[in-house]
Design an enzyme around this catalytic site. Structure first.
Site, PDB file in Angstrom:
ATOM      1  CD  GLU A  36      -3.101  -0.889  -0.211  1.00 50.51           C
ATOM      2  OE1 GLU A  36      -3.328   0.584  -0.348  1.00 50.51           O
ATOM      3  OE2 GLU A  36      -3.334  -1.681  -0.696  1.00 50.51           O
ATOM      4  CB  CYS A 193     -13.751   4.427 -13.197  1.00 55.09           C
ATOM      5  SG  CYS A 193     -14.892   5.620 -12.973  1.00 55.09           S
ATOM      6  CB  CYS A 200     -18.490   4.178 -19.892  1.00 61.85           C
ATOM      7  SG  CYS A 200     -17.812   5.650 -19.115  1.00 61.85           S
ATOM      8  CB  CYS A 203     -18.070   0.415 -16.369  1.00 60.89           C
ATOM      9  SG  CYS A 203     -18.237   0.643 -14.594  1.00 60.89           S
ATOM     10  CB  CYS A 209     -22.750   5.479 -14.301  1.00 59.58           C
ATOM     11  SG  CYS A 209     -21.509   6.477 -14.034  1.00 59.58           S
TER      12      CYS A 209
END
Length: 346
Positions: A36, A193, A200, A203, A209
């Site tokens: 991370e 995204c 899209c 997606c 959305c």
DNA sequence: AAATCGGGGAT
DNA sequence: ATCCCAGATTT
């Protein structure tokens, strides 16, 4: 409100389209943590090599805590943002000294480690301990503002709080789904995204959305508001001696570097003092203000004309500037607003 | 050239 | 609690 089942869709998408082969997709909090931190501001492909080398040298928190900082920095060399490495090292020592060498298991405790904020702590808690903690990094902000049509700059407290609330409300009911869910959020934001040209059509959220529905994917998330360009005020002295004007050469760097320009003062009193040093002169009424816009600020110029009748002999020419015939001055390199001012005199 | 980014430090 | 920056990359 219709049931969108955001988490279910995301988890299903992650299982079929997400990444499952990343070396940090494990339950060891140290490995999750390291990934991370490395992944902040750094792409996956770059991190892979550094991650492997770092782990080979520091296989666990104890070895990291015991190492000299220089050894840690050496392995970070090339990754950039070196405070990440310093914090990593410091945090390892804190785990050793304050958590009995055992990585803390609650988001709250994890968050006390240097270099770990709420989102990173939540990611670790989710991946390593399967806890229902929401993350909210740049990717997630993008996904949520678009899917749910949330306006306002996400860096603004009010908007960010709303996004945190939304992120928490969307968590899957089953904690066992948290790793897949959190990874799905990250992957969706990173690969589908995306900031510009989001994919899209592939997606999993496209039919619900708000940004897609309203054709606003390019507008969301709302851009950081440009902070009102600062304004600077200056008074430019147009000192006239017959048909000559006093000009000064500006320093080679900075605004209007190397150009000839009018002398500038904070106010008329300062300009008058300048005049008195050089002869027998008087200020004339100022002209209306002139605005000049740069990329980074607006300059408000107050033109201050003045007449100098008799000059002190030693000030006809000095280090800082000299008298110029108007015609010659206009042919020299002058800043645009200065040229405009002088053109009014011919 | 500008926008971006989590966390830290300052206020 | 809130504002702003450091440091580096991406668009």
């Amino acid at each position: 409100m219709f049931e969108f089942r955001f988490a279910d869709r995301l988890i299903a998408w992650q299982r079929s389209h997400g990444r499952h082969d990343l070396p940090w997709q494990v339950s060891d909090p140290y490995r999750v943590w390291l990934s991370e931190i490395m992944l902040q501001q750094t792409q996956v492909t770059t991190v892979l090599g550094y991650y492997a080398r770092f782990l080979a040298r520091f296989p666990d928190i104890a070895s990291l805590a015991a190492a000299p900082l220089d050894d840690v920095l050496a392995l970070w060399s090339g990754l950039g943002y070196y405070t990440r490495a310093r914090n990593l090292h410091k945090a390892a020592q804190k785990v050793r000294d304050e958590f009995d060498g055992v990585f803390p298991t609650t988001r709250e405790d994890i968050e006390t480690l240097p270099g770990i904020g709420r989102s990173t702590a939540a990611a670790i808690a989710s991946f390593a301990f399967g806890q229902r903690e929401a993350i909210l990094d740049g990717n997630v902000k993008r996904v949520l503002t678009r899917v749910y049509g949330i306006d306002g700059f996400p860096g603004e407290k009010k908007v960010e709080n709303r996004l945190w609330d939304l992120a928490e409300s969307l968590l899957p009911a089953d904690a066992g789904d948290m790793p897949a869910y959190t990874q799905g959020l990250m992957d969706l934001g990173a690969t589908v995204c995306s900031r510009s040209k989001p994919a899209c059509t592939i997606c999993p959220m496209v039919d619900g959305c708000v940004a897609v529905r309203d054709g606003r994917t390019a507008e969301l998330p709302t851009k950081k508001p440009k902070k009102a360009t600062p304004t600077r005020d200056t008074l430019m002295l147009i000192a006239l001696n017959d048909d000559r004007v006093w000009l000064e050469r500006r320093p080679p760097t900075g605004i209007w570097g190397g150009l000839l320009s009018l002398p500038e003062f904070a106010d008329s009193a300062a300009a008058e003092a300048w005049l008195e040093e050089r002869g027998d002169g008087e200020l004339l009424p100022t002209w209306p203000e002139l605005e000049h816009v740069f990329t980074h600020y607006r300059l408000i110029i107050t033109p201050q004309p003045a007449r100098l009748a008799s000059l002190r002999g030693n000030t006809v020419r000095e280090e800082s500037g000299q008298w110029w015939e108007l015609e010659a001055a206009l042919d020299a390199g002058l800043p645009a607003p200065v040229k405009r001012l002088l053109q009014r005199l011919v």
